[in-house]
Design an enzyme around this catalytic site. Sequence first.
Site, short mmCIF file in Angstrom:
data_model
loop_
_atom_site.label_atom_id
_atom_site.label_comp_id
_atom_site.label_asym_id
_atom_site.label_seq_id
_atom_site.Cartn_x
_atom_site.Cartn_y
_atom_site.Cartn_z
N LYS A 39 8.40 10.20 2.82
CA LYS A 39 8.82 9.92 1.26
C LYS A 39 9.82 10.74 0.97
O LYS A 39 10.55 10.98 0.18
CB LYS A 39 8.07 8.79 0.28
CG LYS A 39 7.20 7.67 0.05
CD LYS A 39 9.15 6.50 0.29
CE LYS A 39 9.22 6.41 -0.90
NZ LYS A 39 10.09 5.03 -0.38
N THR A 89 8.20 8.18 -5.83
CA THR A 89 6.70 8.09 -5.48
C THR A 89 6.55 9.14 -5.65
O THR A 89 6.77 10.47 -5.60
CB THR A 89 6.08 7.49 -4.32
OG1 THR A 89 4.42 8.07 -4.89
CG2 THR A 89 6.48 8.31 -3.28
N ASP A 90 6.03 9.89 -7.08
CA ASP A 90 4.90 10.65 -7.64
C ASP A 90 4.45 11.13 -5.98
O ASP A 90 3.81 11.86 -6.33
CB ASP A 90 3.92 9.99 -8.51
CG ASP A 90 2.98 9.46 -8.74
OD1 ASP A 90 2.55 8.36 -7.06
OD2 ASP A 90 2.01 8.89 -9.69
N GLU A 91 3.89 9.96 -5.48
CA GLU A 91 2.54 10.90 -4.06
C GLU A 91 3.49 11.95 -3.43
O GLU A 91 3.14 13.29 -2.50
CB GLU A 91 2.34 10.39 -2.81
CG GLU A 91 1.59 9.30 -4.24
CD GLU A 91 1.15 8.07 -3.15
OE1 GLU A 91 0.28 8.31 -2.05
OE2 GLU A 91 1.43 6.45 -3.18
N TYR A 125 2.62 9.07 4.76
CA TYR A 125 3.67 7.99 3.92
C TYR A 125 4.59 8.90 2.45
O TYR A 125 5.55 8.38 2.70
CB TYR A 125 2.68 7.05 2.67
CG TYR A 125 2.95 6.63 1.79
CD1 TYR A 125 4.77 5.59 1.81
CD2 TYR A 125 2.78 6.50 0.10
CE1 TYR A 125 4.54 4.79 0.31
CE2 TYR A 125 3.65 6.44 -1.10
CZ TYR A 125 4.82 5.65 -0.65
OH TYR A 125 4.76 5.03 -1.76
P1 NAD Z 1 5.99 -3.36 -0.24
O1 NAD Z 1 5.39 -2.95 1.06
O2 NAD Z 1 5.18 -4.43 -1.37
O3 NAD Z 1 7.30 -3.65 -0.10
C1 NAD Z 1 8.55 -3.28 1.64
C2 NAD Z 1 8.90 -4.01 1.44
O4 NAD Z 1 10.49 -3.24 2.16
C3 NAD Z 1 8.58 -5.26 2.60
O5 NAD Z 1 9.34 -6.62 1.54
C4 NAD Z 1 9.38 -5.18 3.52
O6 NAD Z 1 9.79 -6.78 4.07
C5 NAD Z 1 10.61 -3.80 2.99
N1 NAD Z 1 11.01 -4.00 4.04
C6 NAD Z 1 9.79 -2.72 5.14
N2 NAD Z 1 10.54 -2.29 5.92
C7 NAD Z 1 11.89 -2.20 6.68
C8 NAD Z 1 13.21 -2.18 6.81
N3 NAD Z 1 12.90 -1.50 8.22
N4 NAD Z 1 14.62 -2.29 6.51
C9 NAD Z 1 14.30 -3.38 5.51
N5 NAD Z 1 13.24 -3.61 4.56
C10 NAD Z 1 12.29 -2.78 4.44
O7 NAD Z 1 6.73 -2.40 -0.89
P2 NAD Z 1 6.16 -1.74 -2.84
O8 NAD Z 1 5.04 -1.24 -3.30
O9 NAD Z 1 7.61 -2.66 -3.13
O10 NAD Z 1 7.28 -0.61 -3.61
C11 NAD Z 1 8.58 -0.25 -3.04
C12 NAD Z 1 9.25 0.86 -3.43
O11 NAD Z 1 8.50 1.76 -4.31
C13 NAD Z 1 8.24 1.37 -1.33
O12 NAD Z 1 9.23 2.90 -1.41
C14 NAD Z 1 7.35 3.08 -2.14
O13 NAD Z 1 7.60 3.73 -1.43
C15 NAD Z 1 8.40 2.94 -4.21
N6 NAD Z 1 6.59 2.87 -4.57
C16 NAD Z 1 5.61 2.64 -5.06
C17 NAD Z 1 5.03 2.03 -6.05
C18 NAD Z 1 3.43 1.20 -5.49
O14 NAD Z 1 2.48 1.56 -6.18
N7 NAD Z 1 3.90 0.32 -5.22
C19 NAD Z 1 5.01 3.79 -6.64
C20 NAD Z 1 5.54 4.25 -6.41
C21 NAD Z 1 7.11 4.14 -6.26
P1 TYD Z 2 -3.79 2.71 -3.09
O1 TYD Z 2 -3.65 0.99 -3.74
O2 TYD Z 2 -3.94 2.23 -1.95
O3 TYD Z 2 -2.58 3.11 -3.90
P2 TYD Z 2 -2.21 4.85 -2.99
O4 TYD Z 2 -3.17 5.12 -2.83
O5 TYD Z 2 -0.78 5.00 -3.43
O6 TYD Z 2 -2.49 5.86 -5.08
O7 TYD Z 2 -4.94 3.18 -3.95
C1 TYD Z 2 -4.99 3.50 -4.99
C2 TYD Z 2 -6.49 4.23 -5.04
O8 TYD Z 2 -7.11 2.99 -4.50
C3 TYD Z 2 -6.47 5.51 -3.78
O9 TYD Z 2 -6.92 6.54 -4.57
C4 TYD Z 2 -6.90 5.19 -2.85
C5 TYD Z 2 -8.11 3.86 -3.74
N1 TYD Z 2 -8.73 2.96 -3.16
C6 TYD Z 2 -10.34 2.93 -2.99
O10 TYD Z 2 -11.38 2.85 -3.52
N2 TYD Z 2 -10.41 1.03 -2.19
C7 TYD Z 2 -8.98 0.12 -1.97
O11 TYD Z 2 -9.75 -0.52 -0.58
C8 TYD Z 2 -8.17 0.70 -1.86
C9 TYD Z 2 -7.05 0.34 -1.08
C10 TYD Z 2 -7.16 2.65 -2.44
#
Ligand code: NAD
Ligand code: TYD
Length: 338
Positions: free
Chosen positions: A154, A124-126, A150
């Site tokens: 990562k 992730t960019d984070e 988090y």
């Molecule tokens: P999510 O929380 O929607 O899904 C996570 C999945 O992983 C779930 O199906 C959960 O059951 C499974 N899981 C959790 N712990 C596990 C374990 N110990 N063993 C097997 N399965 C397990 O997450 P997401 O938003 O789809 O993100 C997926 C990946 O992409 C993550 O690695 C996250 O860090 C990365 N990512 C997410 C975003 C975003 O905006 N959502 C952006 C950049 C990177």
């Molecule tokens: P989020 O979707 O939790 O992603 P991330 O924190 O990983 O970027 O949040 C996106 C942005 O929105 C972040 O700046 C936090 C903000 N946010 C709110 O203002 N209210 C909310 O209820 C949530 C969940 C997030």
Amino acid sequence: MHVVITGGLGFIGSNFIRAVLRDRPDWRVTNLDLLTYAGNPANLADLERDPRYRFVKGDIAEPADVARALEGGADAIVNFAAESHVDRSILSAEPFVRTNVVGTVQLLEAARRLGSCRVIHISTDEVYGALGPDDPPFTEATAVNPTSPYAASKAAADHLALAFARTHGQDIVITRCSNNYGPYQFPEKLIPLMITNAIEGKRLPVYGDGRQVRDWIHVEDHCAGVLAVLERGRAGEVYNFGARSERYNIDIVARIVSLLKVQRELVEHVVDRPAHDRRYAMDAAKAEQELGWRPARSFEQGLADTVRWYVEHEDWWRAVKDGSYRDFYRTWYEERGP
Ligand code: NAD
Ligand code: TYD
């Protein structure tokens, strides 16, 4: 080609599995997912009977579960499995260390034992920390400097993945993507929470002044990037993904209010997240130049499509919000056994 995809019942993993089986019809996919609160079998209900798709319920941090998923070998592992929500990591960091750090190590070790198994580790960019308003976007050369538990978990996994690539000569590639949005995103994250709360007439909680900036990308554009890395990415490298779509949170919430034609009074500024990163922005030039990848959707179009998807899939998100998706899981899993 047999690809083991972890976390495939979550938001991005389920979109990726659907895209792979659509665009690479001769591939086989095994989905290793623990079915945490974020894993929802309804996300892939359309693939339940597809002979190219196999589900293994298990934990990436448990070697025996990983071995079951890798039975018969695998050409690649794509690791989406993670604890993914910053706010939850502030409440309790331990599950993030177990899944994101220990789990990643177990997958790296398993791939090492297999010998020739490519690992794509989804990050992730984070991990880069926060930008000031005038800073240039993150590149792959930006130093890792995470602020939330988090992001720190990562970043630790990323360091381990690169260390395994160097130490053991393993074929490992890392992707780092900006904030995703689109279908099947768990309604704890900003965009689906605001859309579903607005439809329900509930308040829309904006943290602090709402002037935090995220660089939004549609999940299908991210998935296309991961597939490009899986097929063409260079071993030992990191690839950033983003869509040059920096937006203030407050502007996104205002747009959702206007698309759904609900009252602006639902918007409520609430106490800010501790150590809230002010701005993320990604420079994806390396992926664009090396992989020929480009995001296909504008944010405005993608957000309008996403709002429509949630309007048309009320059963999906209502079951998530009221917890009944867990019952669906029990039925679904008990029918299949371990
Ligand atoms: P999510 O929380 O929607 O899904 C996570 C999945 O992983 C779930 O199906 C959960 O059951 C499974 N899981 C959790 N712990 C596990 C374990 N110990 N063993 C097997 N399965 C397990 O997450 P997401 O938003 O789809 O993100 C997926 C990946 O992409 C993550 O690695 C996250 O860090 C990365 N990512 C997410 C975003 C975003 O905006 N959502 C952006 C950049 C990177
Ligand atoms: P989020 O979707 O939790 O992603 P991330 O924190 O990983 O970027 O949040 C996106 C942005 O929105 C972040 O700046 C936090 C903000 N946010 C709110 O203002 N209210 C909310 O209820 C949530 C969940 C997030």
